[in-house]
Scaffold this motif. Structure first.
Motif, PDB file in Angstrom:
ATOM      1  N   TYR A  36     -28.891   3.517  16.348  1.00 47.51           N
ATOM      2  CA  TYR A  36     -30.001   3.464  15.238  1.00 47.51           C
ATOM      3  C   TYR A  36     -30.415   1.990  15.421  1.00 47.51           C
ATOM      4  O   TYR A  36     -30.059   1.107  16.011  1.00 47.51           O
ATOM      5  N   PHE A  46     -33.098   6.679  13.251  1.00 45.92           N
ATOM      6  CA  PHE A  46     -32.269   7.329  14.461  1.00 45.92           C
ATOM      7  C   PHE A  46     -33.095   7.449  15.642  1.00 45.92           C
ATOM      8  O   PHE A  46     -34.305   7.313  15.883  1.00 45.92           O
TER       9      PHE A  46
ATOM     10  N   TYR B  35     -25.544   4.469   1.077  1.00 46.10           N
ATOM     11  CA  TYR B  35     -24.840   3.554   1.745  1.00 46.10           C
ATOM     12  C   TYR B  35     -25.092   1.979   1.311  1.00 46.10           C
ATOM     13  O   TYR B  35     -26.167   1.841   0.463  1.00 46.10           O
ATOM     14  N   ARG B  48     -21.198  11.009  -0.263  1.00 50.10           N
ATOM     15  CA  ARG B  48     -22.067  12.032   0.443  1.00 50.10           C
ATOM     16  C   ARG B  48     -21.970  13.115  -0.489  1.00 50.10           C
ATOM     17  O   ARG B  48     -20.992  13.604  -1.104  1.00 50.10           O
ATOM     18  N   ASP B  56     -17.600  13.422  -0.127  1.00 50.21           N
ATOM     19  CA  ASP B  56     -16.838  12.345   0.137  1.00 50.21           C
ATOM     20  C   ASP B  56     -17.389  11.099  -0.756  1.00 50.21           C
ATOM     21  O   ASP B  56     -18.306  10.383  -0.463  1.00 50.21           O
ATOM     22  N   SER B  58     -14.792   8.855  -1.340  1.00 51.84           N
ATOM     23  CA  SER B  58     -13.545   7.838  -1.007  1.00 51.84           C
ATOM     24  C   SER B  58     -13.748   6.486  -1.213  1.00 51.84           C
ATOM     25  O   SER B  58     -12.925   5.677  -1.328  1.00 51.84           O
ATOM     26  N   GLN B  59     -15.006   6.123  -0.713  1.00 59.40           N
ATOM     27  CA  GLN B  59     -15.388   4.654  -0.562  1.00 59.40           C
ATOM     28  C   GLN B  59     -16.193   4.150  -1.767  1.00 59.40           C
ATOM     29  O   GLN B  59     -16.609   2.964  -1.755  1.00 59.40           O
ATOM     30  N   LEU B  91     -28.775   1.635   0.477  1.00 52.82           N
ATOM     31  CA  LEU B  91     -29.608   2.585   1.166  1.00 52.82           C
ATOM     32  C   LEU B  91     -29.346   3.916   0.788  1.00 52.82           C
ATOM     33  O   LEU B  91     -28.370   4.473   0.727  1.00 52.82           O
ATOM     34  N   LEU B 105     -29.538  10.693  10.454  1.00 54.62           N
ATOM     35  CA  LEU B 105     -29.892  10.500   9.049  1.00 54.62           C
ATOM     36  C   LEU B 105     -31.215   9.993   8.799  1.00 54.62           C
ATOM     37  O   LEU B 105     -31.880   9.079   9.770  1.00 54.62           O
TER      38      LEU B 105
END
Lengths: 112, 116
Positions: A36, A46, B35, B48, B56, B58-59, B91, B105
């Motif tokens: 990236y 990307f 993010y 996510r 997801d 988990s973080q 982000l 992405l």
């Protein structure tokens, strides 16, 4: 060099030269890798990806090389231009997951 | 076609105050990501979504962070109460499942949070 907080590794190249940005990834089980580019004040963009069953992939002016033996990834930019100045991140995806893990970036500075 | 839109671009708050960020992904993208990016570092996944489901998280520090994606389109990320260490760029990204480049992405420009 090692990056700590603000002190990103920096690569300075002259316009028109080729650039090589390196990345060491951490997980030997990763099967997919991406580069990236992030310009100041913008989100990452990307550039190119490569799967673990390949060792080289080419795009427009960019080539990604993968060396699984030493867990190393590199991004080569041909004929570097001022617009290539940015921070470059590699990212890996561990096998059987959808998670992308970004590495520490490298700042590319292009001077005339 | 419009890219990923985030707001606000900048937010300055005092610690212990709440803050919320909004994201509108690219039309048709079913996967949405939040993010966090600290200065000089790569982005780290917080959560996510696949459509409206968080697949997801988990973080995500669930004691103070929450997120939602009602109707599987736009999303909000909330921090309450904010701490000094939450200062970062948040982000949002989206992607289309089943593409030839699963790691492609599309990121928004981010929301820069400063907690004083």
């Amino acid at each position: 060099g090692e990056s700590v907080g603000l002190h990103l590794p920096t690569l300075s190249v002259q316009e028109g030269d080729n650039s090589i940005i390196n990345c060491a990834y951490s997980n030997s089980a990763s099967d997919y890798f991406i580069w990236y580019k992030q310009e100041s004040g913008k989100g990452p963009q990307f550039i190119i990806d490569i799967r673990s069953n390949m060792d080289k992939r080419q795009g427009q002016r960019v080539t990604v090389l993968l060396n699984k033996t030493v867990k190393h990834l590199s991004l080569q930019i041909a004929a570097t231009q001022p617009g290539d100045s940015a921070v470059y991140f590699c990212a890996e995806r561990p096998y059987n997951t959808d998670k992308l893990i970004f590495g520490t970036g490298t700042r590319l500075q292009v001077f005339p | 076609e419009a890219g990923v839109v985030q707001s606000p671009r900048y937010k300055i708050i005092e610690k212990k105050q709440p803050v919320a960020f909004w994201c509108n992904p690219i039309s048709g993208h079913n996967t949405l990501y939040w993010y966090r990016q600290n200065l000089g570092q790569g982005p780290e996944l917080l959560i996510r979504y696949e459509n409206e489901e968080a697949v997801d998280d988990s973080q995500l520090p669930k004691d103070r962070f929450s997120a939602e994606r009602l109707k599987g389109v736009d999303s909000t990320l909330k921090i309450q109460p904010a701490e000094l260490g939450d200062s970062a760029v948040y982000l949002c990204a989206s992607s289309l499942s089943g593409g030839t480049s699963p790691g492609e992405l599309f990121f928004g420009e981010g929301s820069r949070l400063t907690v004083l």
